[in-house]
Design a protein around this motif. Structure first.
Motif, short mmCIF file in Angstrom:
data_model
loop_
_atom_site.label_atom_id
_atom_site.label_comp_id
_atom_site.label_asym_id
_atom_site.label_seq_id
_atom_site.Cartn_x
_atom_site.Cartn_y
_atom_site.Cartn_z
N THR A 73 1.44 -1.61 -0.28
CA THR A 73 0.08 0.06 0.15
C THR A 73 0.68 1.00 -0.36
N THR A 74 0.83 2.60 -0.30
CA THR A 74 1.39 4.04 -0.73
C THR A 74 0.80 4.24 -0.56
N ARG A 75 0.86 5.78 -0.09
CA ARG A 75 -0.05 6.65 -0.35
C ARG A 75 0.33 7.78 -1.30
N VAL A 76 -0.01 8.39 -2.03
CA VAL A 76 -0.28 8.74 -3.47
C VAL A 76 -0.48 10.10 -3.13
N LYS A 77 -0.55 10.90 -3.98
CA LYS A 77 -1.10 12.58 -4.36
C LYS A 77 -1.10 12.39 -5.86
N PHE A 86 -10.28 11.23 -8.19
CA PHE A 86 -9.25 11.15 -7.07
C PHE A 86 -9.10 12.55 -6.39
N GLY A 87 -8.80 11.95 -4.70
CA GLY A 87 -9.10 12.62 -4.41
C GLY A 87 -7.64 13.24 -3.61
N ASP A 88 -7.04 14.64 -3.47
CA ASP A 88 -5.54 14.73 -3.51
C ASP A 88 -4.81 14.36 -2.99
N VAL A 89 -4.85 13.42 -1.77
CA VAL A 89 -4.25 12.46 -1.51
C VAL A 89 -5.03 10.42 -1.35
N LEU A 90 -4.28 9.51 -1.31
CA LEU A 90 -5.28 8.22 -1.44
C LEU A 90 -4.52 7.32 -0.77
N VAL A 126 -7.64 1.95 -11.28
CA VAL A 126 -8.18 1.55 -10.63
C VAL A 126 -9.40 1.09 -10.60
N GLN A 127 -8.75 -0.18 -10.12
CA GLN A 127 -10.26 -1.25 -10.85
C GLN A 127 -11.38 -1.10 -9.75
N SER A 128 -10.80 -0.97 -7.96
CA SER A 128 -12.08 -1.69 -7.04
C SER A 128 -11.85 -0.39 -6.06
N GLY A 129 -12.41 0.02 -5.28
CA GLY A 129 -12.22 0.28 -3.64
C GLY A 129 -12.66 1.93 -3.65
N SER A 130 -12.07 2.90 -2.75
CA SER A 130 -12.51 4.02 -3.01
C SER A 130 -11.27 5.49 -3.85
N THR A 131 -11.70 5.88 -4.72
CA THR A 131 -10.24 6.85 -4.59
C THR A 131 -10.81 8.50 -4.20
N ALA A 132 -12.11 8.22 -3.35
CA ALA A 132 -11.90 9.72 -3.13
C ALA A 132 -10.64 10.20 -1.68
N GLY A 133 -10.01 9.20 -1.15
CA GLY A 133 -9.26 9.34 0.01
C GLY A 133 -9.03 9.82 1.65
N THR A 137 -9.69 4.21 3.67
CA THR A 137 -10.05 3.56 3.56
C THR A 137 -8.07 3.74 1.79
N GLU A 138 -8.91 2.82 0.96
CA GLU A 138 -7.52 2.46 -0.27
C GLU A 138 -8.56 1.79 -1.15
N ALA A 139 -7.70 2.10 -2.54
CA ALA A 139 -8.44 1.61 -4.20
C ALA A 139 -6.83 0.78 -4.00
#
Length: 182
Positions: A73-77, A86-90, A126-133, A137-139
């Motif tokens: 799992t990686t935190r991305v901007k 996409f959220g600003d960070v997720l 992204v195939q599934s999960g939350s991209t809202a950040g 949650t994770e994508a």
């Protein structure tokens, strides 16, 4: 004595049959199905993905092994949203090879599924999960490729891919693959 000879004869016949079947199977090859979209075609990736973005990997936050599989799992901007939201960070999770250590992760297909390394930019799908950040949650990223065209170049390239949906139905992408004899 006759029973012993009969059993030996039966075992011999079964062994000969198994040997013949094994040799015949090797000579004729094997057929198996390969399923899944062609991630080598960006228009397929764009069509099949819930969301696509150019991101910068900030930090690998966790690695875990579960049931023979490994996940990073990686935190991305988010630098540029190309499809979806996409959220600003997720947090983005991807499958990696088992046995990784910080800074040393690998995937089975590095050309279409690069390991997200902090400080580098990528196009992810992204195939599934939350991209809202949203916290907690994770994508699931099923496609990750270095952003070699820069943000503007990737935007232009992926806009073209999104505007050119594949001709074939991308949901039914199984095909038979014949194995080589020998």
């Amino acid at each position: 004595m006759k029973l012993w000879v009969g059993c030996c004869l039966a075992v011999g016949v079964v062994a000969a049959g198994a040997a013949w079947f094994t040799v015949a199977a090797r000579e004729t090859g094997a057929t198996h199905a390969v399923c899944g979209p062609d991630l080598g075609r960006d228009e397929v990736v764009a069509a099949q993905s819930k969301a696509v973005a150019v991101v910068e990997a900030v930090e690998n936050t966790s690695y875990r092994e579960d049931g023979g599989s490994a996940y990073l799992t990686t935190r991305v901007k988010t630098l540029e949203t190309l499809k979806g939201e996409f959220g600003d960070v997720l947090h983005v999770t991807q499958g990696v090879k088992n046995g990784g250590t910080p800074g040393r992760y690998a995937t089975e297909d590095p050309d279409r599924y690069a390991v997200l390394e902090p400080g580098r930019q990528y196009v992810i799908a992204v195939q599934s999960g939350s991209t809202a950040g949203t916290v907690g949650t994770e994508a699931w990223a099923w496609y990750a490729e270095p952003a070699q065209r820069g943000v503007d170049g990737e935007r232009e390239h992926w806009q073209e891919a999104l505007a050119s949906p594949p001709e074939a139905a991308v949901n039914s992408s199984c095909e038979d693959v014949d194995g080589q004899a020998g």
